[in-house]
Design an enzyme around this catalytic site. Structure first.
Site, PDB file in Angstrom:
ATOM      1  N   GLU A   1       0.868  -1.178   0.000  1.00  0.00           N
ATOM      2  CA  GLU A   1       0.000   0.000   0.000  1.00  0.00           C
ATOM      3  C   GLU A   1       0.899   1.220   0.000  1.00  0.00           C
ATOM      4  OE1 GLU A   1      -1.978   0.233   3.920  1.00  0.00           O
ATOM      5  OE2 GLU A   1      -1.346  -1.834   4.224  1.00  0.00           O
TER       6      GLU A   1
ATOM      7  N   ASP B   1      -5.876   8.650   2.045  1.00  0.00           N
ATOM      8  CA  ASP B   1      -5.510   8.321   3.411  1.00  0.00           C
ATOM      9  C   ASP B   1      -4.509   9.375   3.895  1.00  0.00           C
ATOM     10  OD1 ASP B   1      -5.494   6.915   5.752  1.00  0.00           O
ATOM     11  OD2 ASP B   1      -4.170   5.320   5.056  1.00  0.00           O
TER      12      ASP B   1
ATOM     13  N   SER C   1      -3.562   0.505  -2.828  1.00  0.00           N
ATOM     14  CA  SER C   1      -3.259  -0.792  -2.230  1.00  0.00           C
ATOM     15  C   SER C   1      -3.421  -1.847  -3.306  1.00  0.00           C
ATOM     16  CB  SER C   1      -4.227  -1.117  -1.096  1.00  0.00           C
ATOM     17  OG  SER C   1      -4.084  -0.201  -0.058  1.00  0.00           O
TER      18      SER C   1
ATOM     19  N   ASN D   1       2.657  -5.991   3.149  1.00  0.00           N
ATOM     20  CA  ASN D   1       1.872  -6.881   3.998  1.00  0.00           C
ATOM     21  C   ASN D   1       2.137  -8.319   3.609  1.00  0.00           C
ATOM     22  OD1 ASN D   1       0.156  -4.893   5.497  1.00  0.00           O
ATOM     23  ND2 ASN D   1      -0.336  -4.316   3.394  1.00  0.00           N
TER      24      ASN D   1
ATOM     25  N   ARG E   1      -1.290 -10.903   9.828  1.00  0.00           N
ATOM     26  CA  ARG E   1      -0.773 -10.144   8.693  1.00  0.00           C
ATOM     27  C   ARG E   1       0.392  -9.337   9.230  1.00  0.00           C
ATOM     28  NH1 ARG E   1      -2.508  -4.544   6.203  1.00  0.00           N
ATOM     29  NH2 ARG E   1      -3.601  -4.361   8.180  1.00  0.00           N
TER      30      ARG E   1
ATOM     31  N   HIS F   1       2.616  -6.408   9.063  1.00  0.00           N
ATOM     32  CA  HIS F   1       2.495  -5.101   8.437  1.00  0.00           C
ATOM     33  C   HIS F   1       3.875  -4.452   8.507  1.00  0.00           C
ATOM     34  CE1 HIS F   1       0.290  -1.646   7.085  1.00  0.00           C
ATOM     35  NE2 HIS F   1       0.590  -0.918   8.139  1.00  0.00           N
TER      36      HIS F   1
END
Lengths: 499, 72
Positions: free
Chosen positions: A4, A92, A99, A155, A237, A239
């Protein structure tokens, strides 16, 4: 896996531009044209809990400390759309963000990540056709050189059973040193670029702690956000917030490929060596500040070595791991990642400039050194800062990376045809296939979607929610035939519910 | 298609190719590296000319005006 990426946004000559509005304009310009039926699926937040922590507790949501932020983001109608390639394209933190759809291998990350760049460029071009708008420039970089950084997060889906302590122990030294391969290069030292000079990574000066949940303040080398967007009993996940946004296909490929191999070794408990470094945060910065790659870091066991040598330790482990687990059955991509990883490290050791066709920071540095010697420029020259910034411009005619590619000065993995295809088509081997194809086939009937669901409005009393909790289901092999024989979303919902 | 290292060959004139060929006969090992560097810097010169043409005008104002709000 997926990435992302937040893009820098600017309207030249208009420093007071509301960046959220500019970002929204860009996303909406693309989305309105993309949704041919005039309907746009909204993002479904039901399953999202970004404050959940891998260590087992939830953080209270901090009040947003941004005087420029409107009281209610919904008032601006912040854009948030899903594309037919399964990607999410939205606003964002005052940045347009792309993403990628979920993919299964590093090369596919490169493909959809690059498609994201093309989506951004196309979105800015379309925004220009809105009457009365100024041109919006988009940059795939990570800092404005004035104290602000924005991320390119990776991710990785991992087995829930992997002990988090092992992830921290083995991943921290790897992350501290992998920048010698996947740094994007930066003119300026310190978060606000106050000191002059060149450093390897855009992001390294913005990291302050070793482990934590934050992503915007006190950024940690290992982020503990634990929001799998999948069955939480089976998966976590991971990150990863420490990477630079890469323009180079090979840099992205190696970044994700090397990291996947290290994660696989951790998952399987293969790593017996302890490569923990002393003072990881300070070491991270010291490595970034030394493009000669001679800086000697110190391991906890007292050994001293360069970042390239530390990477070589990880490479050797990965080579043995793959040999042990796969032997001659190794898939071509894994073998390719290993061979490129070794080749790049070997050349970085001898002469970093020999990697100028593969690595962003080296390519950028070679242009900058060219300017310095031709025009006798000092490191604080605005022209060098402009070269740094414009390297990341997504426009084909203006972006310096794109100019290098056009001149045949970068090695590539992808053809432009497949990148163009990936702007609209999803990967075939993950649930992104189901999401993307539903958007393509039934644009009017998809009311909302998220990573783990697609919600249909087929004119019945209630909305029909199709959960997609298993990332490796909903692939072309699973649902390709089903979708082909369902002319409407109602047919699909009926078929899925066994009617 | 993926592009492979062309060694910047297209930009060279025939005369330069001859010189390079002679040079290669005499040189080896560490001097390969030197030669690669020289070739790189030649390429950089022609690249800089092109970059001059696409760089935004008024560098100082442009980079000063590039200010971002917070991000992750």
């Amino acid at each position: 896996m997926g990435t992302e990426t937040e893009y820098g946004v600017s309207v030249p000559g208009q420093p007071n531009t509301n960046q959220m509005l500019a970002s929204s304009l860009v996303v909406n310009s693309y989305a309105n044209r993309a949704a041919t039926g005039g309907s746009r699926a909204r993002w479904d937040f039901e399953e999202e809990s970004p404050l959940r922590d891998a260590r087992g507790f939830e953080l209270p949501r901090e009040p947003v400390v941004d005087p420029g932020a409107p009281a209610n983001e919904d008032d601006l109608g912040l854009a948030n759309v899903i594309l037919t390639n399964g990607a999410r394209f939205y606003v964002d933190h005052a940045h347009p963000e792309f993403s990628t759809p979920e993919v299964t291998n590093p090369r596919d990350i490169v493909l959809w990540d690059k498609a994201g760049e093309r989506v951004m460029a196309e979105a800015a071009r379309r925004a220009l056709t809105v009457p009365g708008t100024m041109p919006v420039h988009l940059y795939k970089n990570n800092t404005d050189n004035k104290g602000v950084s924005y991320g390119c997060h990776e991710n990785y889906l991992m087995a829930r059973a992997t002990p988090f302590g092992e992830i921290v122990r083995h991943l921290t030294p790897f992350f501290v040193s992998r920048q010698v391969i996947c740094g994007a290069g930066r003119v300026g030292i310190g978060v606000d670029g106050r000191e002059s000079g060149f450093q390897i990574s855009q992001r390294s000066d913005f990291f302050e702690v070793e482990v934590g949940l934050e992503t915007t303040l006190k950024r940690p080398i290992i982020n503990t956000r634990d929001e799998p967007h999948a069955d939480p009993e089976k998966y976590r996940r991971l990150h990863v917030i420490i990477g630079d946004a890469n323009m180079s296909e090979i840099a992205t490929y190696l970044k994700v490929g090397m990291t996947s191999l290290v994660l696989a070794m951790i998952e399987e408990g293969w790593l017996q060596v302890d490569l923990s470094v002393d003072a990881p945060v300070a070491t991270l910065r010291a490595i970034s500040h030394d493009p000669s790659l001679r800086y000697l870091l110190t391991l906890r066991d007292g050994r001293k070595m360069t970042a390239v040598q530390l990477q070589m330790e990880y490479f050797e482990q990965a080579r043995k791991f793959v040999e042990d687990r796969l032997g001659t059955d190794v898939d071509p991509q894994t073998a390719d990642v290993l061979s490129r990883w070794e080749s790049v490290l070997g050349r970085l050791e001898v002469d970093p400039m020999t990697c100028s066709r593969e690595l962003d920071w080296v390519a950028k540095l070679s242009i900058l050194e060219g300017y310095r010697s031709r025009d006798a420029l000092a490191w604080d020259s605005p022209r060098l800062q402009l070269v740094d910034l414009q390297y990341h411009d997504v426009r084909p005619e203006k972006g310096l990376y794109n100019r290098l590619v056009a001149r045949g000065r970068f090695d590539l993995l992808l053809s432009e045809e497949e990148v163009t295809r990936a702007m609209t088509e999803p990967p075939e081997d993950t649930r992104a296939y189901f999401r993307g194809r539903c958007l393509e086939l039934y644009p009017q009937q998809v009311a909302a979607a998220s990573w783990d669901s697609v919600i249909f409005d087929i004119g019945r009393d209630s909305l029909q929610r199709v959960p997609t909790l298993e990332p490796l289901r909903g692939t072309k092999a699973h649902v390709g035939e089903l979708l082909a024989r369902c002319p409407t979303a109602a047919d699909l919902v009926d078929a899925l519910s066994g009617n | 298609m993926a592009q492979r290292d062309t060694g910047g060959g297209q930009q060279r004139t025939g005369r330069r190719d001859d010189e390079t060929a002679e040079a290669e006969v005499e040189e080896s090992g560490a001097s390969d590296l030197k030669e690669r560097h020289e070739k790189l810097s030649e390429d950089v010169d022609s690249l800089l000319d092109e970059i001059d043409d696409v760089l935004e005008e008024n560098a100082e104002e442009f980079v000063k005006g590039y200010v971002q709000k917070g991000g992750q």
